[in-house]
Design a protein around this motif. Structure first.
Motif, PDB file in Angstrom:
ATOM      1  N   VAL A  54      72.625 -36.522 -42.513  1.00 43.53           N
ATOM      2  CA  VAL A  54      73.634 -36.084 -41.541  1.00 43.53           C
ATOM      3  C   VAL A  54      74.775 -35.369 -42.257  1.00 43.53           C
ATOM      4  O   VAL A  54      74.993 -35.552 -43.458  1.00 43.53           O
ATOM      5  CB  VAL A  54      74.193 -37.274 -40.732  1.00 43.53           C
ATOM      6  N   ASP A  55      75.530 -34.576 -41.470  1.00 43.47           N
ATOM      7  CA  ASP A  55      76.701 -33.896 -42.012  1.00 43.47           C
ATOM      8  C   ASP A  55      77.952 -34.736 -41.756  1.00 43.47           C
ATOM      9  O   ASP A  55      77.862 -35.901 -41.337  1.00 43.47           O
ATOM     10  CB  ASP A  55      76.839 -32.490 -41.412  1.00 43.47           C
ATOM     11  N   VAL A  56      79.127 -34.178 -41.991  1.00 48.85           N
ATOM     12  CA  VAL A  56      80.384 -34.931 -41.861  1.00 48.85           C
ATOM     13  C   VAL A  56      80.653 -35.336 -40.412  1.00 48.85           C
ATOM     14  O   VAL A  56      81.463 -36.228 -40.154  1.00 48.85           O
ATOM     15  CB  VAL A  56      81.568 -34.108 -42.405  1.00 48.85           C
ATOM     16  N   HIS A  57      79.978 -34.686 -39.471  1.00 48.18           N
ATOM     17  CA  HIS A  57      80.163 -35.010 -38.057  1.00 48.18           C
ATOM     18  C   HIS A  57      79.028 -35.903 -37.538  1.00 48.18           C
ATOM     19  O   HIS A  57      78.872 -36.045 -36.326  1.00 48.18           O
ATOM     20  CB  HIS A  57      80.231 -33.730 -37.222  1.00 48.18           C
ATOM     21  N   ASN A  58      78.245 -36.482 -38.467  1.00 47.68           N
ATOM     22  CA  ASN A  58      77.111 -37.347 -38.121  1.00 47.68           C
ATOM     23  C   ASN A  58      76.033 -36.608 -37.325  1.00 47.68           C
ATOM     24  O   ASN A  58      75.274 -37.224 -36.569  1.00 47.68           O
ATOM     25  CB  ASN A  58      77.572 -38.582 -37.335  1.00 47.68           C
ATOM     26  N   LYS A  59      75.948 -35.299 -37.489  1.00 45.59           N
ATOM     27  CA  LYS A  59      74.909 -34.503 -36.848  1.00 45.59           C
ATOM     28  C   LYS A  59      73.753 -34.312 -37.824  1.00 45.59           C
ATOM     29  O   LYS A  59      73.962 -34.023 -39.009  1.00 45.59           O
ATOM     30  CB  LYS A  59      75.473 -33.151 -36.429  1.00 45.59           C
ATOM     31  N   GLY A  60      72.529 -34.523 -37.344  1.00 46.08           N
ATOM     32  CA  GLY A  60      71.366 -34.402 -38.208  1.00 46.08           C
ATOM     33  C   GLY A  60      71.205 -33.012 -38.791  1.00 46.08           C
ATOM     34  O   GLY A  60      71.443 -32.010 -38.116  1.00 46.08           O
ATOM     35  N   ILE A  61      70.807 -32.953 -40.068  1.00 48.52           N
ATOM     36  CA  ILE A  61      70.606 -31.670 -40.750  1.00 48.52           C
ATOM     37  C   ILE A  61      69.100 -31.411 -40.849  1.00 48.52           C
ATOM     38  O   ILE A  61      68.383 -32.164 -41.523  1.00 48.52           O
ATOM     39  CB  ILE A  61      71.229 -31.686 -42.155  1.00 48.52           C
ATOM     40  N   PRO A  62      68.591 -30.358 -40.195  1.00 48.38           N
ATOM     41  CA  PRO A  62      67.152 -30.077 -40.233  1.00 48.38           C
ATOM     42  C   PRO A  62      66.760 -29.255 -41.462  1.00 48.38           C
ATOM     43  O   PRO A  62      67.594 -28.636 -42.126  1.00 48.38           O
ATOM     44  CB  PRO A  62      66.941 -29.271 -38.950  1.00 48.38           C
ATOM     45  N   ASP A  63      65.459 -29.256 -41.757  1.00 43.20           N
ATOM     46  CA  ASP A  63      64.855 -28.377 -42.772  1.00 43.20           C
ATOM     47  C   ASP A  63      65.483 -28.543 -44.147  1.00 43.20           C
ATOM     48  O   ASP A  63      65.595 -27.576 -44.910  1.00 43.20           O
ATOM     49  CB  ASP A  63      64.952 -26.907 -42.328  1.00 43.20           C
ATOM     50  N   ALA A  64      65.908 -29.766 -44.475  1.00 42.83           N
ATOM     51  CA  ALA A  64      66.465 -30.037 -45.803  1.00 42.83           C
ATOM     52  C   ALA A  64      65.376 -30.611 -46.704  1.00 42.83           C
ATOM     53  O   ALA A  64      64.520 -31.371 -46.247  1.00 42.83           O
ATOM     54  CB  ALA A  64      67.635 -31.011 -45.697  1.00 42.83           C
ATOM     55  N   TYR A  65      65.428 -30.254 -47.978  1.00 43.10           N
ATOM     56  CA  TYR A  65      64.483 -30.745 -48.978  1.00 43.10           C
ATOM     57  C   TYR A  65      65.004 -32.075 -49.520  1.00 43.10           C
ATOM     58  O   TYR A  65      66.158 -32.159 -49.959  1.00 43.10           O
ATOM     59  CB  TYR A  65      64.361 -29.692 -50.075  1.00 43.10           C
ATOM     60  N   ILE A  66      64.182 -33.131 -49.490  1.00 43.69           N
ATOM     61  CA  ILE A  66      64.607 -34.463 -49.920  1.00 43.69           C
ATOM     62  C   ILE A  66      63.519 -35.058 -50.804  1.00 43.69           C
ATOM     63  O   ILE A  66      62.346 -35.104 -50.432  1.00 43.69           O
ATOM     64  CB  ILE A  66      64.864 -35.400 -48.712  1.00 43.69           C
ATOM     65  N   ARG A  67      63.915 -35.526 -51.990  1.00 46.50           N
ATOM     66  CA  ARG A  67      62.961 -36.190 -52.888  1.00 46.50           C
ATOM     67  C   ARG A  67      63.659 -37.338 -53.600  1.00 46.50           C
ATOM     68  O   ARG A  67      64.774 -37.184 -54.098  1.00 46.50           O
ATOM     69  CB  ARG A  67      62.400 -35.217 -53.924  1.00 46.50           C
TER      70      ARG A  67
END
Length: 221
Positions: free
Chosen positions: A155-168
């Motif tokens: 999530v971002d600073v506004h607790n909105k989900g962030i799509p299409d992010a790379y996570i490992r």
């Protein structure tokens, strides 16, 4: 019986016990559903996909797969059966129920063909045989780690989900991409404190998070 089929049979047993004395019907595609069949068995289960998750080593080399299954409830008892099934799966940590926020409308419509329902993810581990190499002249020291599945949301600073992010996770070689609502699932070690590499729109950071309680929330600030 294959490992995937055996895992499906175990799931069907859990679901069948939960809705007894109502009957459960497994739809393998050979016998299309009819009003008579759904009336006789008000719960229908059918498989959607078997996906490769990655490779791991626990008790030897493993190919990690994920079986995705749709569960549908029909008729006048569908609400009662939905409640029983969800409670039974909640008590079994092996299975993951796919929540509404993780399912796109088109995906849900194609998976649940009638009545009420939900999707279930079933982890499956297949043993692999590795080719033997040349003789080793010095002692070989090997370590193994227990893998687990971590699900969470970026999530971002506004607790909105962030799509299409790379996570490992640092403890895994497998990377994932967050869905349109920011949710993700990734394989990692059993350590509660996990370190992640996160990349959003070309910007990459390392983030640490406590995973003792799931779902884990990763904040991009």
């Amino acid at each position: 019986m294959g490992v995937v089929r055996s895992s499906l049979t175990d799931l069907l047993g859990v679901l069948s016990d939960a809705v007894a004395p109502d009957r459960l019907r497994f739809d393998d595609g050979s016998d299309p559903a009819t009003p008579e069949s759904t009336a006789d068995a008000p719960v229908t289960v059918h498989t959607l996909a078997v996906n490769r998750v990655g490779r791991s080593r626990r008790e030897g080399p493993l190919l990690d797969l994920e079986l995705k299954v749709a569960v549908e409830c029909h008729g006048p008892t569908q609400l009662d059966n939905m409640e029983k099934l969800l409670v039974a799966l909640e008590h079994n940590s092996r299975y993951t129920v796919v929540s509404g926020s993780d399912v796109q409308p088109d995906d849900y419509a194609s998976a649940i063909r009638g009545g009420l329902g939900f999707l279930v993810r079933v982890p499956v581990a297949l043993s692999l045989e590795e080719p033997s190499g040349p003789l080793v002249t010095e002692p070989l020291v090997a370590s193994t780690a227990i893998a687990r599945r971590i699900h969470g949301r970026l999530v971002d600073v506004h607790n909105k989900g962030i799509p299409d992010a790379y996570i490992r996770a640092h403890s895994s070689a497998t990377a994932v991409v967050s869905d349109p609502t920011g949710h993700f699932e990734v394989l990692a070690s059993a350590d509660e404190l996990q370190h992640f590499v996160v990349a959003v729109r070309g910007s990459e950071r390392e983030v640490s998070a406590d995973t003792s309680s799931l779902p884990v929330i990763i904040r991009w600030e």
